[in-house]
Write an enzyme that holds these catalytic residues in place. Structure first.
Site, PDB file in Angstrom:
ATOM      1  N   LYS A 187      13.576  94.417 143.768  1.00  0.00           N
ATOM      2  CA  LYS A 187      14.057  95.411 144.946  1.00  0.00           C
ATOM      3  C   LYS A 187      14.137  96.798 144.763  1.00  0.00           C
ATOM      4  O   LYS A 187      15.277  97.202 143.633  1.00  0.00           O
ATOM      5  CB  LYS A 187      15.297  94.723 145.732  1.00  0.00           C
ATOM      6  CG  LYS A 187      15.494  95.530 146.990  1.00  0.00           C
ATOM      7  CD  LYS A 187      16.789  95.680 147.414  1.00  0.00           C
ATOM      8  CE  LYS A 187      17.497  97.092 147.216  1.00  0.00           C
ATOM      9  NZ  LYS A 187      17.096  98.357 147.369  1.00  0.00           N
ATOM     10  N   GLU A 262      23.376  98.480 134.051  1.00  0.00           N
ATOM     11  CA  GLU A 262      23.314  99.983 133.323  1.00  0.00           C
ATOM     12  C   GLU A 262      23.703 100.653 134.362  1.00  0.00           C
ATOM     13  O   GLU A 262      23.312 100.962 135.397  1.00  0.00           O
ATOM     14  CB  GLU A 262      21.710 100.261 132.889  1.00  0.00           C
ATOM     15  CG  GLU A 262      21.821 101.412 131.885  1.00  0.00           C
ATOM     16  CD  GLU A 262      21.515 102.453 132.469  1.00  0.00           C
ATOM     17  OE1 GLU A 262      22.547 103.111 132.806  1.00  0.00           O
ATOM     18  OE2 GLU A 262      20.473 102.977 132.804  1.00  0.00           O
ATOM     19  N   CYS A 296      21.971 108.842 134.450  1.00  0.00           N
ATOM     20  CA  CYS A 296      23.233 108.181 133.972  1.00  0.00           C
ATOM     21  C   CYS A 296      23.919 108.511 132.882  1.00  0.00           C
ATOM     22  O   CYS A 296      25.217 108.352 132.650  1.00  0.00           O
ATOM     23  CB  CYS A 296      22.821 106.568 133.770  1.00  0.00           C
ATOM     24  SG  CYS A 296      21.484 106.288 132.731  1.00  0.00           S
ATOM     25  N   GLU A 393      31.608 110.977 138.443  1.00  0.00           N
ATOM     26  CA  GLU A 393      30.162 111.101 138.388  1.00  0.00           C
ATOM     27  C   GLU A 393      29.598 111.894 139.557  1.00  0.00           C
ATOM     28  O   GLU A 393      29.695 111.389 140.541  1.00  0.00           O
ATOM     29  CB  GLU A 393      29.429 109.718 137.954  1.00  0.00           C
ATOM     30  CG  GLU A 393      28.010 109.946 137.682  1.00  0.00           C
ATOM     31  CD  GLU A 393      27.232 108.527 137.366  1.00  0.00           C
ATOM     32  OE1 GLU A 393      27.371 107.797 138.422  1.00  0.00           O
ATOM     33  OE2 GLU A 393      26.691 108.394 136.265  1.00  0.00           O
TER      34      GLU A 393
HETATM   35  P1  NAI Z   1      23.743 102.121 144.316  1.00  0.00           P
HETATM   36  O1  NAI Z   1      24.273 101.493 143.223  1.00  0.00           O
HETATM   37  O2  NAI Z   1      24.458 101.770 145.597  1.00  0.00           O
HETATM   38  O3  NAI Z   1      22.142 101.852 144.410  1.00  0.00           O
HETATM   39  C1  NAI Z   1      21.210 101.298 143.201  1.00  0.00           C
HETATM   40  C2  NAI Z   1      20.542 100.032 143.893  1.00  0.00           C
HETATM   41  O4  NAI Z   1      21.436  98.821 144.392  1.00  0.00           O
HETATM   42  C3  NAI Z   1      19.712 100.204 144.998  1.00  0.00           C
HETATM   43  O5  NAI Z   1      18.432  99.510 144.956  1.00  0.00           O
HETATM   44  C4  NAI Z   1      20.317  99.450 146.028  1.00  0.00           C
HETATM   45  O6  NAI Z   1      19.677  99.589 147.216  1.00  0.00           O
HETATM   46  C5  NAI Z   1      21.200  98.680 145.536  1.00  0.00           C
HETATM   47  N1  NAI Z   1      22.293  98.064 146.090  1.00  0.00           N
HETATM   48  C6  NAI Z   1      23.349  98.787 146.795  1.00  0.00           C
HETATM   49  N2  NAI Z   1      24.265  97.916 147.478  1.00  0.00           N
HETATM   50  C7  NAI Z   1      24.004  96.633 146.898  1.00  0.00           C
HETATM   51  C8  NAI Z   1      24.538  95.502 146.715  1.00  0.00           C
HETATM   52  N3  NAI Z   1      25.667  95.216 147.587  1.00  0.00           N
HETATM   53  N4  NAI Z   1      23.938  94.524 146.307  1.00  0.00           N
HETATM   54  C9  NAI Z   1      22.795  94.506 146.085  1.00  0.00           C
HETATM   55  N5  NAI Z   1      22.036  95.838 145.396  1.00  0.00           N
HETATM   56  C10 NAI Z   1      22.855  96.733 146.189  1.00  0.00           C
HETATM   57  O7  NAI Z   1      23.766 103.600 143.991  1.00  0.00           O
HETATM   58  P2  NAI Z   1      23.432 104.769 145.282  1.00  0.00           P
HETATM   59  O8  NAI Z   1      24.164 104.430 146.239  1.00  0.00           O
HETATM   60  O9  NAI Z   1      22.045 104.992 145.542  1.00  0.00           O
HETATM   61  O10 NAI Z   1      23.980 106.187 144.428  1.00  0.00           O
HETATM   62  C11 NAI Z   1      25.395 106.112 144.318  1.00  0.00           C
HETATM   63  C12 NAI Z   1      25.912 106.958 142.975  1.00  0.00           C
HETATM   64  O11 NAI Z   1      25.790 106.130 142.056  1.00  0.00           O
HETATM   65  C13 NAI Z   1      25.382 107.967 142.526  1.00  0.00           C
HETATM   66  O12 NAI Z   1      25.849 109.246 143.189  1.00  0.00           O
HETATM   67  C14 NAI Z   1      25.294 108.085 141.168  1.00  0.00           C
HETATM   68  O13 NAI Z   1      26.687 108.428 140.774  1.00  0.00           O
HETATM   69  C15 NAI Z   1      25.412 106.719 140.847  1.00  0.00           C
HETATM   70  N6  NAI Z   1      24.074 106.028 140.232  1.00  0.00           N
HETATM   71  C16 NAI Z   1      23.875 105.860 138.923  1.00  0.00           C
HETATM   72  C17 NAI Z   1      22.614 105.423 138.605  1.00  0.00           C
HETATM   73  C18 NAI Z   1      22.400 105.222 137.108  1.00  0.00           C
HETATM   74  O14 NAI Z   1      21.192 105.308 136.704  1.00  0.00           O
HETATM   75  N7  NAI Z   1      23.342 104.651 136.510  1.00  0.00           N
HETATM   76  C19 NAI Z   1      21.548 105.414 139.590  1.00  0.00           C
HETATM   77  C20 NAI Z   1      21.782 105.675 140.871  1.00  0.00           C
HETATM   78  C21 NAI Z   1      23.184 105.799 141.103  1.00  0.00           C
END
Ligand code: NAI
Ligand code: MG
Length: 489
Positions: A187, A262, A296, A393
């Site tokens: 996804k 990660e 990240c 973050e």
């Molecule tokens: P997120 O963790 O919500 O999204 C990442 C992925 O997880 C997306 O594909 C999303 O659709 C999916 N996702 C969201 N909720 C889910 C659930 N309940 N079950 C399964 N999959 C789910 O991150 P988001 O909302 O895009 O960003 C929020 C914050 O997270 C950012 O501001 C940043 O601080 C952090 N982040 C960190 C990343 C990293 O590389 N470690 C990457 C993206 C965001």
């Protein structure tokens, strides 16, 4: 829903549906969602909005392909060969893939073309070479027995990826899974589904069998959660926010899936007074501002030894103020827009918090232009450890400068966070460098460099920055189960 849309900038998007069992199918619900160009805030195209029904179809296809298809049982070297072919196809398409990535994500084309795509191709090739080198051990147990282990693929991998490095995350996830002989339900992030869908097209073209790779675009709480809960899926590999990982941990409890995470960070980047200050300033600048600060491992807490604070800050500020922000397709652009309005709003609110909490905004601190999600490269000085800009973050172009005088106290402060993804140290003293590397609680430590990535080097977090490691041999093993076979002789 249109399936062929000529988009500006010479990018042609031919598939926007779910990719299930080798076929392009609309979401069962018929729903679609818009993916947006963050530089213009305009819709690029509508994409199928998959949910539990589509994930179910994808999981069944992936299960069937794993249990009864040719992928797991074919000669491993031939599996590797197909992966090399996929990498070669990416290389042929490198310009169009990079354009598509920039269109959907907003990162400068120069970065997509010269950083993300080459790293993604390299990662697939690295793991392609591993396909026929996955093996167990023979073990001298007591008694008259032959005992050996087999390293078998873990099964169907559910892979949920973020928007900050869309195509690179595809490669980090597909590489080890495909090499190990797993099948995949991916996804992509709702903000950036387009290069993942294009990758599925290329995978089909080079002959990766139907059902091995399935892609269901959609949102986290619907499509993502359905992947996490699906009983036919064996493992979840997730990159994103730690709060999402907590939800995934709970949602996967019923099926006890294997998990690799990660997650985020608040990585310390430490500059000692004896460091090469020009190199350290460049390292602090790149370590935070790369990819619009959406990394990240961003070095978001820069600790500088007090005696060199002023000299260092002057160099860092000069670099930061020279940064070219604007149209990500322009040849001289170094920083594009943030990925979407939610991230833009989050960053702007942290900038306001930094100001109201009493940090000194040395440069930036505001939006750039009035269209597109552009944020001026921002430095806060006089940051205290308890300010929210030093603890949370931000995931944007906002760098915090903190000072230290005592090494022991600095190491305590560097570790005083629930994150533990990366860290860096700048010094000419090898003892200090190794002492810091040993004592900082982080999965990656860079010495006199930052953001040096290689497919062969494991990457992942201590503490709440993750479970397990990606890349390298450790990343591959996370897609395998070990089986012990004992034979009476
Ligand atoms: P997120 O963790 O919500 O999204 C990442 C992925 O997880 C997306 O594909 C999303 O659709 C999916 N996702 C969201 N909720 C889910 C659930 N309940 N079950 C399964 N999959 C789910 O991150 P988001 O909302 O895009 O960003 C929020 C914050 O997270 C950012 O501001 C940043 O601080 C952090 N982040 C960190 C990343 C990293 O590389 N470690 C990457 C993206 C965001
Ligand atoms: Mg979220």
């Amino acid at each position: 829903m249109s399936t062929t849309a000529p988009v500006d900038l010479g990018v042609e998007i031919t598939e926007t549906n779910c990719f299930i069992n080798g076929k392009w199918v609309p979401a069962a619900s018929g729903k679609t969602f818009a993916t947006v160009n963050p530089a213009t805030e305009e819709e690029i195209i509508q994409v199928a909005e998959g949910d539990a029904a589509d994930v179910d179809a994808a999981a069944k296809a992936a299960r069937e392909a794993f249990d009864n298809g040719p992928w797991r049982t074919m000669d491993a070297r031939d599996r590797g060969r197909l992966m090399y072919l996929l990498a070669d196809r990416m290389e042929q398409e490198i310009d169009s893939l990079a354009r598509l990535e920039t269109l959907d994500n907003g990162k400068p084309f120069n970065d997509s073309r010269n950083v993300d795509l080459p790293l993604a191709i390299d990662c697939l090739r690295y793991y392609a070479g591993y396909a026929d080198k996955i093996h167990g051990n023979t073990i001298p147990i007591r008694g008259n027995h032959l005992c050996y282990t087999r390293r078998e693929p873990i099964g169907v991998a559910g892979q949920i990826i973020p928007w900050n490095f869309p195509i690179l995350m595809v490669a980090w996830k597909w590489g080890p899974a495909l090499a190990a002989g797993c099948t995949i339900v991916m996804k992509p992030a709702e903000q950036t589904p387009l290069t993942c869908l294009r990758m599925a097209q290329l995978a089909k073209e080079v002959g990766i069998p139907d059902g091995v790779i399935n892609v269901v675009p959609g949102f986290g709480p619907t499509a993502g959660a359905a992947v996490v809960k699906h009983p036919l899926i064996d493992k979840i590999a997730f990159t994103g926010e730690h709060r999402t990982a907590q939800v995934i941990t709970r949602d996967s409890a019923d099926t006890l899936k294997r998990l690799t995470f990660e997650l985020g960070g608040k990585s310390p980047n430490v500059i000692f007074a004896d460091a090469d200050l020009d190199a350290a300033a460049m390292g602090a600048y790149v370590g935070l501002f790369l990819n619009q600060g959406q990394c990240c491992c961003a070095g978001s807490r820069v600790f500088v030894e007090k005696s060199q604070h002023d000299a260092f800050l002057e160099k860092l500020q000069k670099l930061t103020e020279s940064r070219k922000v604007g149209d990500p397709f322009a040849a001289d652009t170094e920083q594009g827009p943030q990925v979407d309005k939610a991230q833009f709003d989050k960053i702007m609110s942290y900038i306001e918090k930094g100001k109201s909490e009493g940090a000194a905004c040395v440069t930036g601190g505001e939006r750039v232009g009035d269209k597109g999600y552009f944020v001026a490269p921002t430095i806060f000085d006089d940051v205290r450890d308890d300010m929210s800009i030093a603890t949370d973050e931000i995931f944007g172009p906002v760098l915090s400068v903190l000072t230290f005088e005592d090494k022991e106290d600095m190491i305590r402060r560097a570790n005083d966070t629930f994150y533990g993804l990366a860290a860096a140290v700048w010094t000419r003293d090898v003892s200090i460098a190794h002492d810091f590397a040993a004592r900082v609680r982080a999965g990656t430590v860079w010495v006199n460099c930052y953001d040096v990535f290689d497919a062969a080097a494991p990457f992942g977090g201590f503490k709440m920055s993750g479970y397990g490691r990606e890349l390298g041999e450790e990343g591959l093993k996370a897609y395998t189960e070990s089986k012990t076979v004992t034979l009476a002789l």
